[in-house]
Design a protein around this motif. Structure first.
Motif, PDB file in Angstrom:
ATOM      1  N   ALA A   1       0.823  -1.210   0.000  1.00  0.00           N
ATOM      2  CA  ALA A   1       0.000   0.000   0.000  1.00  0.00           C
ATOM      3  C   ALA A   1       0.857   1.260   0.000  1.00  0.00           C
ATOM      4  O   ALA A   1       0.334   2.357  -0.084  1.00  0.00           O
ATOM      5  N   MET A   2       2.163   1.113   0.094  1.00  0.00           N
ATOM      6  CA  MET A   2       3.055   2.264   0.178  1.00  0.00           C
ATOM      7  C   MET A   2       3.795   2.479  -1.138  1.00  0.00           C
ATOM      8  O   MET A   2       4.175   1.527  -1.807  1.00  0.00           O
ATOM      9  N   ALA A   3       4.001   3.735  -1.478  1.00  0.00           N
ATOM     10  CA  ALA A   3       4.834   4.092  -2.625  1.00  0.00           C
ATOM     11  C   ALA A   3       6.251   4.287  -2.108  1.00  0.00           C
ATOM     12  O   ALA A   3       6.454   4.680  -0.960  1.00  0.00           O
ATOM     13  N   GLU A   4       7.236   3.999  -2.925  1.00  0.00           N
ATOM     14  CA  GLU A   4       8.630   4.146  -2.517  1.00  0.00           C
ATOM     15  C   GLU A   4       9.401   4.793  -3.653  1.00  0.00           C
ATOM     16  O   GLU A   4       9.269   4.393  -4.807  1.00  0.00           O
ATOM     17  N   ARG A   5      10.163   5.830  -3.306  1.00  0.00           N
ATOM     18  CA  ARG A   5      10.976   6.540  -4.299  1.00  0.00           C
ATOM     19  C   ARG A   5      12.337   6.835  -3.682  1.00  0.00           C
ATOM     20  O   ARG A   5      12.462   6.999  -2.472  1.00  0.00           O
ATOM     21  N   PRO A   6      13.377   6.939  -4.517  1.00  0.00           N
ATOM     22  CA  PRO A   6      14.704   7.293  -3.990  1.00  0.00           C
ATOM     23  C   PRO A   6      14.742   8.759  -3.556  1.00  0.00           C
ATOM     24  O   PRO A   6      14.033   9.605  -4.108  1.00  0.00           O
ATOM     25  N   ILE A   7      15.569   9.036  -2.586  1.00  0.00           N
ATOM     26  CA  ILE A   7      15.716  10.399  -2.067  1.00  0.00           C
ATOM     27  C   ILE A   7      16.118  11.365  -3.178  1.00  0.00           C
ATOM     28  O   ILE A   7      15.774  12.545  -3.137  1.00  0.00           O
ATOM     29  N   GLU A   8      16.791  10.882  -4.183  1.00  0.00           N
ATOM     30  CA  GLU A   8      17.229  11.731  -5.288  1.00  0.00           C
ATOM     31  C   GLU A   8      16.048  12.348  -6.050  1.00  0.00           C
ATOM     32  O   GLU A   8      16.201  13.370  -6.705  1.00  0.00           O
ATOM     33  N   ASP A   9      14.862  11.746  -5.955  1.00  0.00           N
ATOM     34  CA  ASP A   9      13.662  12.273  -6.618  1.00  0.00           C
ATOM     35  C   ASP A   9      12.950  13.340  -5.789  1.00  0.00           C
ATOM     36  O   ASP A   9      11.956  13.914  -6.249  1.00  0.00           O
ATOM     37  N   LEU A  10      13.419  13.607  -4.565  1.00  0.00           N
ATOM     38  CA  LEU A  10      12.755  14.570  -3.680  1.00  0.00           C
ATOM     39  C   LEU A  10      12.603  15.914  -4.381  1.00  0.00           C
ATOM     40  O   LEU A  10      13.542  16.421  -4.991  1.00  0.00           O
ATOM     41  N   ALA A  11      11.394  16.487  -4.318  1.00  0.00           N
ATOM     42  CA  ALA A  11      11.091  17.755  -4.985  1.00  0.00           C
ATOM     43  C   ALA A  11      10.215  18.602  -4.076  1.00  0.00           C
ATOM     44  O   ALA A  11       9.593  18.086  -3.140  1.00  0.00           O
ATOM     45  N   PRO A  12      10.156  19.912  -4.322  1.00  0.00           N
ATOM     46  CA  PRO A  12       9.336  20.792  -3.478  1.00  0.00           C
ATOM     47  C   PRO A  12       7.863  20.369  -3.400  1.00  0.00           C
ATOM     48  O   PRO A  12       7.205  20.628  -2.393  1.00  0.00           O
ATOM     49  N   GLU A  13       7.343  19.700  -4.434  1.00  0.00           N
ATOM     50  CA  GLU A  13       5.953  19.253  -4.409  1.00  0.00           C
ATOM     51  C   GLU A  13       5.688  18.224  -3.313  1.00  0.00           C
ATOM     52  O   GLU A  13       4.547  17.946  -2.977  1.00  0.00           O
TER      53      GLU A  13
ATOM     54  N   VAL B   1      11.122   7.203   6.524  1.00  0.00           N
ATOM     55  CA  VAL B   1      12.446   6.984   5.968  1.00  0.00           C
ATOM     56  C   VAL B   1      13.273   6.237   7.010  1.00  0.00           C
ATOM     57  O   VAL B   1      13.013   6.329   8.208  1.00  0.00           O
ATOM     58  N   GLU B   2      14.254   5.502   6.547  1.00  0.00           N
ATOM     59  CA  GLU B   2      15.167   4.812   7.448  1.00  0.00           C
ATOM     60  C   GLU B   2      16.430   5.651   7.558  1.00  0.00           C
ATOM     61  O   GLU B   2      17.034   6.008   6.546  1.00  0.00           O
TER      62      GLU B   2
ATOM     63  N   TYR C   1      21.335   9.916   3.308  1.00  0.00           N
ATOM     64  CA  TYR C   1      22.309   9.991   2.214  1.00  0.00           C
ATOM     65  C   TYR C   1      21.724   9.430   0.921  1.00  0.00           C
ATOM     66  O   TYR C   1      20.661   8.803   0.923  1.00  0.00           O
ATOM     67  N   GLY C   2      22.438   9.652  -0.176  1.00  0.00           N
ATOM     68  CA  GLY C   2      22.016   9.142  -1.472  1.00  0.00           C
ATOM     69  C   GLY C   2      21.710   7.663  -1.411  1.00  0.00           C
ATOM     70  O   GLY C   2      22.365   6.921  -0.680  1.00  0.00           O
ATOM     71  N   GLY C   3      20.699   7.239  -2.152  1.00  0.00           N
ATOM     72  CA  GLY C   3      20.298   5.837  -2.147  1.00  0.00           C
ATOM     73  C   GLY C   3      19.220   5.513  -1.136  1.00  0.00           C
ATOM     74  O   GLY C   3      18.629   4.437  -1.168  1.00  0.00           O
ATOM     75  N   THR C   4      18.936   6.438  -0.226  1.00  0.00           N
ATOM     76  CA  THR C   4      17.888   6.225   0.770  1.00  0.00           C
ATOM     77  C   THR C   4      16.534   6.206   0.077  1.00  0.00           C
ATOM     78  O   THR C   4      16.297   6.953  -0.869  1.00  0.00           O
ATOM     79  N   LYS C   5      15.629   5.368   0.545  1.00  0.00           N
ATOM     80  CA  LYS C   5      14.278   5.279  -0.008  1.00  0.00           C
ATOM     81  C   LYS C   5      13.297   6.012   0.901  1.00  0.00           C
ATOM     82  O   LYS C   5      13.335   5.854   2.124  1.00  0.00           O
ATOM     83  N   LEU C   6      12.422   6.810   0.291  1.00  0.00           N
ATOM     84  CA  LEU C   6      11.327   7.477   1.001  1.00  0.00           C
ATOM     85  C   LEU C   6      10.061   6.691   0.726  1.00  0.00           C
ATOM     86  O   LEU C   6       9.813   6.279  -0.404  1.00  0.00           O
TER      87      LEU C   6
END
Length: 125
Positions: free
Chosen positions: A5-17, A25-26, A65-70
């Protein structure tokens, strides 16, 4: 909450939206933290990308750090709204402004006229 039920994206995709989304996050020690994103800062330490994520209330932060999943639970789009990749949730103010007293539209009633009898307590029978 099931992982499906959860979406997961890399921290590198983080945007103001993403500001205002409830997410988890871990951290670097393997501890999972959940919060509503209030703001973030991206920097580089020793050539390694670093993000500092700040919650909206109460004020605290986590460094990842880079590679972290949100991870977050995607919200279904509201009826009649446009479909966007990241549904923005309203965020309450971190520090509400000064409270302005609300007065009634009409002034309070004036003094009531009293008669001589209104001051006398009737005798008990």
């Amino acid at each position: 909450m099931t992982p499906d039920a959860m979406a997961e994206r890399p921290i590198e995709d983080l945007a103001p939206e993403w500001i205002g989304l409830k997410m988890e996050v871990e951290d670097e020690h393997g501890v999972t933290v959940g919060f509503r994103l209030g703001r973030y800062e991206k920097s580089t330490t020793d050539g390694r990308p670093v993000w500092r994520l700040f919650s909206d209330q109460p004020s605290w932060s986590v460094t990842v750090y880079g590679g972290t999943k949100l991870r977050w639970v995607p919200q279904p789009p509201a009826l009649g709204s446009q479909t966007v990749p990241y549904q923005h949730q309203s965020v309450p103010a971190a520090h509400p402004g000064p409270q302005v007293p609300q007065y009634p539209a009409a002034p309070p009633p004036g003094p009531v006229a009293r008669s001589a009898q209104s001051w006398v307590t009737p005798p008990h029978q």
